[in-house]
Design a protein around this motif. Sequence first.
Motif, PDB file in Angstrom:
ATOM      1  N   ALA A 230      94.910  -1.114  32.354  1.00 14.17           N
ATOM      2  CA  ALA A 230      95.564  -2.242  33.012  1.00 14.17           C
ATOM      3  C   ALA A 230      94.773  -3.518  32.778  1.00 14.17           C
ATOM      4  CB  ALA A 230      95.726  -1.986  34.512  1.00 14.17           C
ATOM      5  N   VAL A 231      95.487  -4.631  32.740  1.00 13.75           N
ATOM      6  CA  VAL A 231      94.881  -5.957  32.652  1.00 13.75           C
ATOM      7  C   VAL A 231      95.461  -6.803  33.775  1.00 13.75           C
ATOM      8  CG1 VAL A 231      94.537  -8.035  31.272  1.00 13.75           C
ATOM      9  CG2 VAL A 231      94.607  -5.786  30.153  1.00 13.75           C
TER      10      VAL A 231
ATOM     11  N   LEU B  45      86.027  -4.393  33.555  1.00 13.13           N
ATOM     12  CA  LEU B  45      85.291  -5.545  33.059  1.00 13.13           C
ATOM     13  C   LEU B  45      85.981  -6.793  33.576  1.00 13.13           C
ATOM     14  CD1 LEU B  45      84.765  -4.502  29.316  1.00 13.13           C
ATOM     15  CD2 LEU B  45      83.059  -4.405  31.146  1.00 13.13           C
ATOM     16  N   GLY B  46      85.189  -7.770  34.025  1.00 12.30           N
ATOM     17  CA  GLY B  46      85.759  -8.991  34.568  1.00 12.30           C
ATOM     18  C   GLY B  46      85.599  -9.042  36.068  1.00 12.30           C
TER      19      GLY B  46
ATOM     20  N   ALA C  19      98.771 -11.564  38.371  1.00 15.49           N
ATOM     21  CA  ALA C  19      99.706 -10.851  37.503  1.00 15.49           C
ATOM     22  C   ALA C  19      98.992  -9.642  36.912  1.00 15.49           C
ATOM     23  CB  ALA C  19     100.224 -11.763  36.401  1.00 15.49           C
ATOM     24  N   ARG C  20      99.757  -8.585  36.641  1.00 18.31           N
ATOM     25  CA  ARG C  20      99.165  -7.341  36.158  1.00 18.31           C
ATOM     26  C   ARG C  20     100.123  -6.633  35.223  1.00 18.31           C
ATOM     27  NH1 ARG C  20      99.624  -2.070  36.961  1.00 18.31           N
ATOM     28  NH2 ARG C  20      97.769  -0.730  36.934  1.00 18.31           N
ATOM     29  N   ILE C  21      99.582  -6.035  34.154  1.00 16.38           N
ATOM     30  CA  ILE C  21     100.343  -5.161  33.277  1.00 16.38           C
ATOM     31  C   ILE C  21      99.539  -3.883  33.088  1.00 16.38           C
ATOM     32  CG2 ILE C  21      99.406  -6.238  31.192  1.00 16.38           C
ATOM     33  CD1 ILE C  21     102.115  -5.597  29.858  1.00 16.38           C
ATOM     34  N   GLY C  22     100.208  -2.728  33.193  1.00 13.20           N
ATOM     35  CA  GLY C  22      99.502  -1.460  33.135  1.00 13.20           C
ATOM     36  C   GLY C  22     100.251  -0.423  32.327  1.00 13.20           C
ATOM     37  N   LEU C  23      99.519   0.577  31.839  1.00 13.37           N
ATOM     38  CA  LEU C  23     100.083   1.681  31.062  1.00 13.37           C
ATOM     39  C   LEU C  23      99.518   2.987  31.586  1.00 13.37           C
ATOM     40  CD1 LEU C  23     101.705   2.734  28.579  1.00 13.37           C
ATOM     41  CD2 LEU C  23      99.564   2.502  27.264  1.00 13.37           C
TER      42      LEU C  23
ATOM     43  N   LEU D  95      90.682  -9.215  34.580  1.00 10.26           N
ATOM     44  CA  LEU D  95      90.093  -7.926  34.916  1.00 10.26           C
ATOM     45  C   LEU D  95      90.747  -6.865  34.036  1.00 10.26           C
ATOM     46  CD1 LEU D  95      88.159  -6.597  37.130  1.00 10.26           C
ATOM     47  CD2 LEU D  95      90.275  -5.909  38.241  1.00 10.26           C
ATOM     48  N   VAL D  96      89.958  -6.184  33.226  1.00 10.05           N
ATOM     49  CA  VAL D  96      90.439  -5.106  32.368  1.00 10.05           C
ATOM     50  C   VAL D  96      89.936  -3.795  32.939  1.00 10.05           C
ATOM     51  CG1 VAL D  96      90.475  -4.153  30.030  1.00 10.05           C
ATOM     52  CG2 VAL D  96      90.385  -6.640  30.367  1.00 10.05           C
ATOM     53  N   GLN D  97      90.843  -2.849  33.162  1.00  7.83           N
ATOM     54  CA  GLN D  97      90.468  -1.609  33.831  1.00  7.83           C
ATOM     55  C   GLN D  97      91.069  -0.406  33.137  1.00  7.83           C
ATOM     56  OE1 GLN D  97      90.641  -1.314  38.245  1.00  7.83           O
ATOM     57  NE2 GLN D  97      92.043   0.379  37.840  1.00  7.83           N
ATOM     58  N   GLY D  98      90.273   0.631  32.963  1.00  6.75           N
ATOM     59  CA  GLY D  98      90.729   1.900  32.422  1.00  6.75           C
ATOM     60  C   GLY D  98      90.259   3.037  33.304  1.00  6.75           C
ATOM     61  N   GLY D  99      91.011   4.146  33.308  1.00  8.40           N
ATOM     62  CA  GLY D  99      90.629   5.256  34.169  1.00  8.40           C
ATOM     63  C   GLY D  99      91.319   6.555  33.814  1.00  8.40           C
TER      64      GLY D  99
END
Length: 430
Positions: A339-340, A375-376, A322-326, A355-359
Amino acid sequence: MSDCRAFRPFESLYFTFLLCLSSIPMRAQLGQVTGSTPFLPTSQWENPAFISEQSFETLQLDFSGKFWLSNNQFTLEDLVRGGNAISTERKNGIISQLGEDNRFQQGFDLGGILNFRLGKQIWLLSIKRQQSLYLRVDDSVSAGLLFRGNAPYVGREIKDDRVEWRNLSYTTFGLGSSWQQGPFSWGFHAKLVKGISAQVVDRLSYTLFTTETGNRIDLQADYDGFTTTRDTDGWGVGIDLGASYQLAPDKILDLAVKNLGMINWEGIQSTNQVDVQYDGVTWDNFIQNGGTTSLAIGDTLQQLIFPDSVEGNFTYTLPSSARIGLRVGTLTQGVWTLAVSQALTNFAPTTPLPLVQGGYMRKIKNLSGGIHAHLGGMELYGLGIWGELQIPFSTQTQMGIYANFPNILGLVAPEISRELNVQGGIYLKL
């Protein structure tokens, strides 16, 4: 990978695993950055709500692939150096790095997407082939048994309460679409799954004791094993669901659940509780430099440990997540993403950790690109880059080439990285 695909229940627990460690080419871990780039055709694999965001006149065709390799104990340099030769020094070095909860996964997928219009509605047809290998052992002595044999452990009881092995290959055929209503978009991607092969050992636990004189082995084991036959296919279904909401002209929130489904195989099943005494000799140097020896002892033990096999069924839950993103901003002026992702299964190519991701990404003329950090996952951290080149042939025809390295550390710093990630593709819009 031919050596890694062989399934002999006893040998597959450790021999195939460590043979893979010493001989596989570099693979890559599955990346998640495409979930934040809906203008790339491959993002439809991550969220079917992005189907409606595709921009083309008549048809859009995309071919893409992902390759992954990761291990939570070894660095890449330790994992792939030295070819097939395994010296005594390297054996000891590998074992010294192992601790509790050893996990290894590798695999690839190759697929294609065809988008077309029926009226105002955009549809998706897809095909993808995936192969994945996952192995987990709790105790480093499980590797020591293979590398050193049981001779160094005489008079000592050794055990491992959790051994898991899954080597799976399957193909999916998909149909999907999405709809927009005001600021909302939602979509689906339904898939028919054809299983090609499965070799599985679930919930193996064992206790092994070798007498000090070395002339008897006491073994207790509890396990479930399954393997498909050459002429048997598996069948299943899966679905991806996704949605997005436009909070503002330059702010979009998206949510997706991937790979909800299963495959059911028919094949050979072994379910046993084993309590045997083997009168024989200890074995040593199971893996020599460039080859193997003493396989006859392994075969003899295999006959004792796996005495009966029956026809049965095995159900595999697809590696869902599952994923949620902005997304904030516009592509020409710059987009920030956050996104997580959370795995819903423990098997490749997902991991149980979130998994926490930013970009950040931007487009300048015909070039798009971005950087991202996470991270993760298996590595616990990573830094990635991606890029796309657009090649216009006319006002309606355009080709694009893109590549993504979700963890660039695997390429530039293999001495500290435990995973390598590669993704790329090519598309054509008409």
